[in-house]
Design an enzyme around this catalytic site. Structure first.
Site, PDB file in Angstrom:
ATOM      1  N   HIS A 270       0.925  -1.293  -0.056  1.00 62.96           N
ATOM      2  CA  HIS A 270      -0.031   0.035  -0.195  1.00 62.96           C
ATOM      3  C   HIS A 270       1.004   1.218   0.221  1.00 62.96           C
ATOM      4  CE1 HIS A 270      -3.190   2.751   1.048  1.00 62.96           C
ATOM      5  NE2 HIS A 270      -3.790   1.857   0.751  1.00 62.96           N
ATOM      6  N   ASP A 327      -7.825  -5.110  -0.928  1.00 66.79           N
ATOM      7  CA  ASP A 327      -8.351  -6.060  -1.976  1.00 66.79           C
ATOM      8  C   ASP A 327      -7.810  -7.294  -1.953  1.00 66.79           C
ATOM      9  OD1 ASP A 327      -7.424  -3.176  -3.801  1.00 66.79           O
ATOM     10  OD2 ASP A 327      -9.282  -3.826  -3.419  1.00 66.79           O
TER      11      ASP A 327
HETATM   12  C1  SDX Z   1      -5.901   0.567  -3.258  1.00 64.41           C
HETATM   13  O1  SDX Z   1      -4.232   4.849  -2.040  1.00 64.41           O
HETATM   14  C2  SDX Z   1      -5.084   4.329  -1.417  1.00 64.41           C
HETATM   15  O2  SDX Z   1      -5.774   4.440  -0.484  1.00 64.41           O
HETATM   16  C3  SDX Z   1      -5.596   3.141  -2.405  1.00 64.41           C
HETATM   17  C4  SDX Z   1      -6.753   2.207  -1.748  1.00 64.41           C
HETATM   18  C5  SDX Z   1      -8.073   2.778  -1.703  1.00 64.41           C
HETATM   19  O3  SDX Z   1      -8.837   2.378  -0.662  1.00 64.41           O
HETATM   20  O4  SDX Z   1      -8.123   3.883  -2.428  1.00 64.41           O
HETATM   21  O5  SDX Z   1      -6.349   1.596  -0.592  1.00 64.41           O
HETATM   22  C6  SDX Z   1      -7.099   0.996  -2.550  1.00 64.41           C
HETATM   23  O6  SDX Z   1      -5.368   0.697  -4.298  1.00 64.41           O
HETATM   24  C7  SDX Z   1      -5.211  -0.552  -2.466  1.00 64.41           C
HETATM   25  C8  SDX Z   1      -3.766  -1.110  -3.398  1.00 64.41           C
HETATM   26  C9  SDX Z   1      -4.139  -2.191  -4.312  1.00 64.41           C
HETATM   27  N1  SDX Z   1      -3.322  -2.642  -5.132  1.00 64.41           N
HETATM   28  C10 SDX Z   1      -2.715  -3.722  -5.013  1.00 64.41           C
HETATM   29  O7  SDX Z   1      -2.933  -4.718  -4.084  1.00 64.41           O
HETATM   30  C11 SDX Z   1      -1.555  -3.999  -6.309  1.00 64.41           C
HETATM   31  C12 SDX Z   1      -0.207  -4.628  -5.659  1.00 64.41           C
HETATM   32  N2  SDX Z   1       0.262  -3.729  -4.772  1.00 64.41           N
HETATM   33  C13 SDX Z   1       1.444  -2.784  -5.268  1.00 64.41           C
HETATM   34  O8  SDX Z   1       1.232  -2.725  -6.868  1.00 64.41           O
HETATM   35  C14 SDX Z   1       1.994  -1.935  -4.626  1.00 64.41           C
HETATM   36  O9  SDX Z   1       2.115  -2.182  -3.284  1.00 64.41           O
HETATM   37  C15 SDX Z   1       1.241  -0.548  -4.532  1.00 64.41           C
HETATM   38  C16 SDX Z   1       0.957   0.105  -5.780  1.00 64.41           C
HETATM   39  C17 SDX Z   1      -0.028  -0.460  -3.666  1.00 64.41           C
HETATM   40  C18 SDX Z   1       2.064   0.697  -3.587  1.00 64.41           C
HETATM   41  O10 SDX Z   1       3.190   0.473  -4.571  1.00 64.41           O
HETATM   42  P1  SDX Z   1       4.657   1.326  -4.084  1.00 64.41           P
HETATM   43  O11 SDX Z   1       4.166   2.641  -3.694  1.00 64.41           O
HETATM   44  O12 SDX Z   1       5.718   1.115  -4.911  1.00 64.41           O
HETATM   45  O13 SDX Z   1       4.651   0.429  -2.845  1.00 64.41           O
HETATM   46  P2  SDX Z   1       5.733   0.805  -1.755  1.00 64.41           P
HETATM   47  O14 SDX Z   1       6.687   1.950  -2.230  1.00 64.41           O
HETATM   48  O15 SDX Z   1       5.388   0.523  -0.270  1.00 64.41           O
HETATM   49  O16 SDX Z   1       6.874  -0.648  -2.223  1.00 64.41           O
HETATM   50  C19 SDX Z   1       7.970  -0.789  -1.354  1.00 64.41           C
HETATM   51  C20 SDX Z   1       8.831  -1.929  -2.111  1.00 64.41           C
HETATM   52  C21 SDX Z   1       9.134  -1.845  -3.485  1.00 64.41           C
HETATM   53  O17 SDX Z   1      10.355  -2.387  -3.741  1.00 64.41           O
HETATM   54  P3  SDX Z   1      11.632  -1.563  -3.701  1.00 64.41           P
HETATM   55  O18 SDX Z   1      11.461  -0.424  -4.879  1.00 64.41           O
HETATM   56  O19 SDX Z   1      11.657  -0.783  -2.656  1.00 64.41           O
HETATM   57  O20 SDX Z   1      12.769  -2.420  -4.185  1.00 64.41           O
HETATM   58  O21 SDX Z   1       7.751  -3.025  -2.047  1.00 64.41           O
HETATM   59  C22 SDX Z   1       7.753  -3.677  -3.570  1.00 64.41           C
HETATM   60  C23 SDX Z   1       7.799  -2.265  -4.145  1.00 64.41           C
HETATM   61  O22 SDX Z   1       8.652  -2.881  -5.536  1.00 64.41           O
HETATM   62  N3  SDX Z   1       6.169  -3.873  -3.487  1.00 64.41           N
HETATM   63  C24 SDX Z   1       5.873  -5.151  -3.694  1.00 64.41           C
HETATM   64  C25 SDX Z   1       4.622  -5.191  -3.856  1.00 64.41           C
HETATM   65  N4  SDX Z   1       4.399  -3.817  -3.480  1.00 64.41           N
HETATM   66  C26 SDX Z   1       5.183  -3.252  -3.254  1.00 64.41           C
HETATM   67  N5  SDX Z   1       6.652  -6.156  -4.045  1.00 64.41           N
HETATM   68  C27 SDX Z   1       5.705  -7.361  -4.191  1.00 64.41           C
HETATM   69  N6  SDX Z   1       4.369  -7.360  -4.305  1.00 64.41           N
HETATM   70  C28 SDX Z   1       3.999  -6.327  -3.798  1.00 64.41           C
HETATM   71  N7  SDX Z   1       2.307  -6.459  -3.846  1.00 64.41           N
END
Ligand code: SDX
Length: 392
Positions: A270, A327
């Site tokens: 998130h 989700d």
């Molecule tokens: C919603 O904003 C909101 O409030 C949204 C929401 C709402 O109610 O409106 O809560 C609804 O959109 C929830 C999120 C739903 N999306 C997913 O579940 C898709 C899978 N999740 C990811 O794509 C991701 O976690 C995001 C898009 C949600 C957040 O992406 P970020 O900002 O890149 O996450 P982060 O900065 O915390 O990541 C830290 C690290 C990163 O690696 P590094 O760059 O540090 O090496 O963790 C990794 C990311 O690549 N990472 C994941 C991951 N999510 C982040 N690795 C594996 N699987 C994942 N799901």
């Protein structure tokens, strides 16, 4: 200082807006709507009580609730002409494509509630949007399965009416199952608002120009559709089904950790929560309850439990602070209730319309608000002179 919160002036200077609707503490996994914890609302409140709370700032008293429920109930029908818009889509169109188009089309129907400088017209537009979204979402589903549209019924609750419009058919009586109605009520509340997420920010930015409110909500639907945002519930269930069995979970967790593999665990991580998403906890409890009460044993639930167990004990996910989000479990419930995966994000949009409308009203009614203008960091070419084509 207001109540229990103190604000870092530095933060407010970088914040995109000031809002009193939803408070999130991502580190602690706290989510409050106008000060009320999400788990209490999901457990005890009717969805329209939460809609009133988000829109007006306090839980309604009995007379306020009755008036609000009347105002919503008597706007649930859509103009018969609007039904024609569905006929232009292929039956296999994605419901989010249909919702984006049809909700945008509402801006061509209600000229009596688009003078956004008039608080009364803003409120009527808000009631219309909250009221018509279940009708439009149910119509999108009916159109996709080739069944006739079902009209709203004023004798049913907001959630019960939606279930009836979605699943009843003219050929036989449809009884709203109270277990399913209660699960839908919780799911709608858990999705109602979430501070300045991508789609809410889209609605605010579109609305800041004074655009038609129905068109602004359509822009929010378009943004929510993405798999990184609201589209994650559909992607999460597809992922759990692809994993298939608990013994396959480890290989997917390893893929999610591999920097060279674009695969991510859908329903995990998130932008704000670096702790357990409080909505995911309620969603998991609801998934367990609904499957048990409906006597459904879905192997996908075992896969989800195993995936959560492995990920939450894996150093990579612990270090990156990645937890299940809203989700992760929702698709399991929606699938058990009978929705196809393509409808999951449409249901998210239905519920989030209440938050979008509350946030839009908060912004538009602020006399200080100006048109949004996000800034950029320019990293392009420095100034240079034009070279004629023949000389290049
Ligand atoms: C919603 O904003 C909101 O409030 C949204 C929401 C709402 O109610 O409106 O809560 C609804 O959109 C929830 C999120 C739903 N999306 C997913 O579940 C898709 C899978 N999740 C990811 O794509 C991701 O976690 C995001 C898009 C949600 C957040 O992406 P970020 O900002 O890149 O996450 P982060 O900065 O915390 O990541 C830290 C690290 C990163 O690696 P590094 O760059 O540090 O090496 O963790 C990794 C990311 O690549 N990472 C994941 C991951 N999510 C982040 N690795 C594996 N699987 C994942 N799901």
């Amino acid at each position: 200082q207001t109540g229990m919160f103190t604000y870092d002036p530095g933060f407010t200077s970088t914040a995109s807006c000031q809002s009193a609707i939803t408070y999130i503490d991502g580190g602690e996994g706290i989510l409050l709507h106008r000060g009320y914890p999400i788990d209490q609302l999901a457990e005890k409140a009717r969805f329209l009580e939460v809609a009133y709370l988000l829109l007006h700032g306090d839980l309604p008293k009995q007379d306020e609730f009755e008036e609000f429920r009347h105002n919503i109930t008597y706007h649930t029908m859509v103009h018969e002409q609007l039904a024609q818009f569905f006929r232009g889509f292929r039956r296999d169109a994605h419901p989010m494509a249909v919702m984006t188009g049809v909700v945008g089309a509402l801006s061509a129907f209600y000229h009596d509630s688009t003078d956004i400088t008039d608080p009364q017209q803003r409120l009527i537009a808000s009631h219309r949007l909250i009221a018509k979204m279940p009708t439009i979402a149910a119509m999108a589903y009916k159109y996709s399965v080739g069944q006739p549209f079902v009209y709203p019924r004023n004798d049913l609750s907001y959630t019960g009416n939606f279930l009836n419009m979605t699943f009843s058919v003219p050929a036989e009586e449809y009884e709203v199952n109270p277990i399913i109605e209660n699960a839908m009520r919780r799911i709608f509340i858990l999705h109602a608002d979430h501070e300045q997420n991508a789609s809410t920010s889209t609605v605010r930015l579109a609305g800041s120009s004074g655009a038609n409110p129905f068109a602004c909500i359509a822009s929010g639907i378009a943004c929510l559709w993405g798999p990184a945002h609201g589209g994650a519930n559909e992607a999460a269930l597809n992922m759990l089904r692809e994993i298939g069995e608990s013994k396959n979970v480890k290989q997917y967790v390893d893929r999610a950790k591999d920097k060279n593999d674009p695969f991510r665990l859908m329903g995990f991580g998130h932008r704000v929560y670096k702790n357990y998403d409080p909505r995911a906890k309620v969603m998991q409890q609801t998934a367990e309850e609904v499957l048990k009460e409906l006597n459904i044993s879905d192997p996908v639930l075992d896969v989800a439990r195993e995936l959560e167990h492995i990920a939450l004990n894996d150093d990579y996910f612990i270090e990156k602070k990645l937890y299940p989000n809203v989700d992760f479990y929702s698709g399991i419930i929606l699938s058990a209730i009978g929705f196809p995966t393509e409808m999951f994000t449409a249901l998210f949009a239905l519920a989030r319309t209440t938050g979008w409308v509350a946030q839009w009203n908060e912004m538009i009614s602020d006399p200080e608000q100006k048109i949004g203008r996000p800034r950029q960091l320019y990293v392009g070419a420095t100034q240079r002179d034009y070279v004629p084509l023949e000389d290049r």
